[in-house]
Design a protein around this motif. Structure first.
Motif, PDB file in Angstrom:
ATOM      1  N   CYS A  45       0.815  -1.091  -0.106  1.00  0.00           N
ATOM      2  CA  CYS A  45      -0.028  -0.076  -0.030  1.00  0.00           C
ATOM      3  C   CYS A  45       0.911   1.148   0.170  1.00  0.00           C
ATOM      4  O   CYS A  45       1.804   1.519   0.899  1.00  0.00           O
ATOM      5  CB  CYS A  45      -0.823   0.188   1.386  1.00  0.00           C
ATOM      6  SG  CYS A  45      -1.979  -1.319   1.202  1.00  0.00           S
ATOM      7  N   PHE A  46       0.280   2.400  -0.884  1.00  0.00           N
ATOM      8  CA  PHE A  46       1.169   3.602  -0.982  1.00  0.00           C
ATOM      9  C   PHE A  46       0.469   4.586  -0.153  1.00  0.00           C
ATOM     10  O   PHE A  46       0.573   5.704  -0.373  1.00  0.00           O
ATOM     11  CB  PHE A  46       1.267   3.973  -2.446  1.00  0.00           C
ATOM     12  CG  PHE A  46       2.202   3.122  -3.312  1.00  0.00           C
ATOM     13  CD1 PHE A  46       3.574   3.624  -3.370  1.00  0.00           C
ATOM     14  CD2 PHE A  46       1.765   1.892  -3.893  1.00  0.00           C
ATOM     15  CE1 PHE A  46       4.372   2.833  -4.155  1.00  0.00           C
ATOM     16  CE2 PHE A  46       2.866   1.102  -4.378  1.00  0.00           C
ATOM     17  CZ  PHE A  46       4.259   1.609  -4.652  1.00  0.00           C
ATOM     18  N   SER A  47      -0.490   4.251   0.639  1.00  0.00           N
ATOM     19  CA  SER A  47      -1.305   5.199   1.550  1.00  0.00           C
ATOM     20  C   SER A  47      -0.966   4.833   2.849  1.00  0.00           C
ATOM     21  O   SER A  47      -1.519   6.034   3.815  1.00  0.00           O
ATOM     22  CB  SER A  47      -2.827   4.735   1.249  1.00  0.00           C
ATOM     23  OG  SER A  47      -3.171   3.438   1.823  1.00  0.00           O
ATOM     24  N   GLY A  48      -0.190   4.110   3.293  1.00  0.00           N
ATOM     25  CA  GLY A  48       0.046   4.256   4.735  1.00  0.00           C
ATOM     26  C   GLY A  48      -0.799   3.330   5.596  1.00  0.00           C
ATOM     27  O   GLY A  48      -1.197   3.399   6.814  1.00  0.00           O
ATOM     28  N   ASN A  83       3.938  -1.282   3.596  1.00  0.00           N
ATOM     29  CA  ASN A  83       3.576  -0.005   3.378  1.00  0.00           C
ATOM     30  C   ASN A  83       4.772   0.989   2.929  1.00  0.00           C
ATOM     31  O   ASN A  83       5.614   0.933   3.456  1.00  0.00           O
ATOM     32  CB  ASN A  83       3.007   0.735   4.746  1.00  0.00           C
ATOM     33  CG  ASN A  83       1.760  -0.218   5.263  1.00  0.00           C
ATOM     34  OD1 ASN A  83       0.732   0.139   4.708  1.00  0.00           O
ATOM     35  ND2 ASN A  83       1.838  -0.922   6.317  1.00  0.00           N
ATOM     36  N   ILE A  84       4.394   1.822   2.061  1.00  0.00           N
ATOM     37  CA  ILE A  84       5.348   2.806   1.527  1.00  0.00           C
ATOM     38  C   ILE A  84       4.851   4.156   1.717  1.00  0.00           C
ATOM     39  O   ILE A  84       3.825   4.533   1.563  1.00  0.00           O
ATOM     40  CB  ILE A  84       5.389   2.557  -0.226  1.00  0.00           C
ATOM     41  CG1 ILE A  84       6.134   1.229  -0.579  1.00  0.00           C
ATOM     42  CG2 ILE A  84       6.593   3.613  -0.673  1.00  0.00           C
ATOM     43  CD1 ILE A  84       4.988   0.203  -0.808  1.00  0.00           C
ATOM     44  N   THR A 131      11.418   9.256  -3.481  1.00  0.00           N
ATOM     45  CA  THR A 131      12.209   8.878  -2.198  1.00  0.00           C
ATOM     46  C   THR A 131      11.417   8.562  -0.980  1.00  0.00           C
ATOM     47  O   THR A 131      10.201   8.983  -1.006  1.00  0.00           O
ATOM     48  CB  THR A 131      13.301   9.896  -1.828  1.00  0.00           C
ATOM     49  OG1 THR A 131      12.616  11.181  -1.419  1.00  0.00           O
ATOM     50  CG2 THR A 131      14.470  10.366  -2.816  1.00  0.00           C
ATOM     51  N   GLY A 132      11.731   7.728  -0.147  1.00  0.00           N
ATOM     52  CA  GLY A 132      10.843   7.677   1.028  1.00  0.00           C
ATOM     53  C   GLY A 132      11.389   6.399   2.044  1.00  0.00           C
ATOM     54  O   GLY A 132      12.532   6.161   2.095  1.00  0.00           O
ATOM     55  N   ALA A 157      13.364  -2.767  -1.760  1.00  0.00           N
ATOM     56  CA  ALA A 157      12.667  -2.723  -0.360  1.00  0.00           C
ATOM     57  C   ALA A 157      11.426  -3.455  -0.251  1.00  0.00           C
ATOM     58  O   ALA A 157      10.921  -3.980   0.794  1.00  0.00           O
ATOM     59  CB  ALA A 157      12.593  -1.367   0.099  1.00  0.00           C
ATOM     60  N   ILE A 158      10.775  -3.530  -1.293  1.00  0.00           N
ATOM     61  CA  ILE A 158       9.515  -4.179  -1.187  1.00  0.00           C
ATOM     62  C   ILE A 158       9.555  -5.824  -1.292  1.00  0.00           C
ATOM     63  O   ILE A 158       8.963  -6.567  -0.381  1.00  0.00           O
ATOM     64  CB  ILE A 158       8.401  -3.861  -2.426  1.00  0.00           C
ATOM     65  CG1 ILE A 158       8.045  -2.405  -2.464  1.00  0.00           C
ATOM     66  CG2 ILE A 158       7.307  -4.964  -2.684  1.00  0.00           C
ATOM     67  CD1 ILE A 158       7.207  -1.841  -3.445  1.00  0.00           C
TER      68      ILE A 158
END
Length: 326
Positions: free
Chosen positions: A194-197, A204-205, A220-221, A240-241
């Motif tokens: 998920c890119f929404s947290g 989670n990204i 970045t993140g 990272a995923i």
């Protein structure tokens, strides 16, 4: 009467001798059978280990085409006849660029066995420490700091569902047509990314790119996977995923050492260009990138945002230069 007694004693003695000889033969037979089984098992084990070592070397060779240098990336599958396991490890040693290892195993009769680890120094493979399945999915993307640092390889066997994916990332993955990645329509067998947290997701990204040079927030993140917090920049988000934290952080350090060394190569190129009368004001930029990358490579705590922003600024200068450095 005495003769009868003597006959009974003789018969009992012969019976005892017969019993002892039989028992000895049985014990000897058991030992021989055990040694035979042990020898066959050792022979089979040695044969399997040799076969699995050879297969592991073939898998490493099959990864070579993914380093063809296409910035857009490439995708393919590795198929095996039986359920297979590939074990990855990573080390920052030997210096300067470290190495990775791959060991192959497969479901088979007898004692589970792994092939000998095959080491390689020219690849950056992001995966779990153990990847298992009959079908493995492999795709590649380049990692750039203005200049290309290396091709990154991502290997997985599980199914993933990406939710609320930024258009840039979704477009990149759709073009590659990666079969084990779906978008939004998930089932319970898939790992949710998920890119929404959302706290309900497996991965989670969180985006942190907020400068004018950013294409979107997610350049970045960091990625949260359980208790692990993995910082990324650019296409390292996929690393990272899909990989374990140990493999990921080790490969980031290896990449940073490579980026630092490449920066010094470009500094030498600037000196050559300037000697031919074409000035460049980028030496300081490359020195800064080299120092920042080397600091990340030797630190236990790191963030990639500053380095990535530095690289973007340097790249803008290179694009405007008359004598381009890369």
């Amino acid at each position: 009467m005495q003769e009868v007694i003597d006959m009974i004693i003789i018969k009992q003695k012969k019976a005892f001798e017969m019993s002892f000889n039989t028992m000895f033969a049985i014990i000897a037979g058991i030992i021989i059978i055990f040694l035979a089984i042990y020898g066959v098992t050792k022979l089979m084990s040695s044969g399997k280990q040799t076969r699995y070592t050879e297969t592991g070397a073939q898998v490493v060779a099959l990864l070579d085409p993914f380093q063809a240098g296409l910035n857009s990336g490439s995708y393919s599958k590795l198929n095996f006849k039986k359920q297979s396991q590939i074990y990855f490890d990573c080390s920052v040693y030997p210096l300067p660029f470290g190495k990775q290892t791959l060991a192959f195993s497969q479901e088979d009769i007898g004692i589970p066995e792994k092939g000998n680890a095959i080491s390689f120094r020219d690849k950056y493979v992001f995966a779990a420490s153990k990847v298992e399945g009959k079908e493995l999915h492999v795709f590649s993307k380049s990692f750039d700091l203005g200049f290309k640092v290396a091709d990154l390889l991502f290997i997985s066997s599980e199914k993933y569902c990406f939710k609320m994916t930024p258009n840039r990332i979704k477009d990149e993955l759709v073009k590659l047509n990666i079969e084990n990645i779906k978008f939004d329509n998930c089932d319970e067998t898939m790992k949710e990314v998920c890119f929404s947290g959302s706290i309900s997701c497996d991965i989670n990204i969180y985006g942190s790119c907020n400068s004018e040079n950013c294409i979107d927030d997610y350049e970045t993140g960091f990625v949260l996977k359980g208790n692990d917090k993995l910082y990324y920049a650019g296409n390292l988000v996929y690393g990272a995923i899909f990989s374990d934290s140990k493999i990921y952080e080790c490969n980031v350090k290896r990449l940073m050492k490579r980026a630092s060394e490449l920066s010094y190569v470009y500094i030498d190129k600037i000196n050559v260009v300037e000697a031919k009368g074409c000035g460049s004001a980028m030496s300081a930029d490359f020195i800064a990138i080299a120092n920042a990358a080397n600091a990340i490579a030797t630190s236990s705590v790191y963030q990639l945002d500053d380095l990535y922003e530095m690289a973007k600024e340097s790249n803008k200068k290179n694009e405007l230069a008359i004598c381009k450095i890369y």
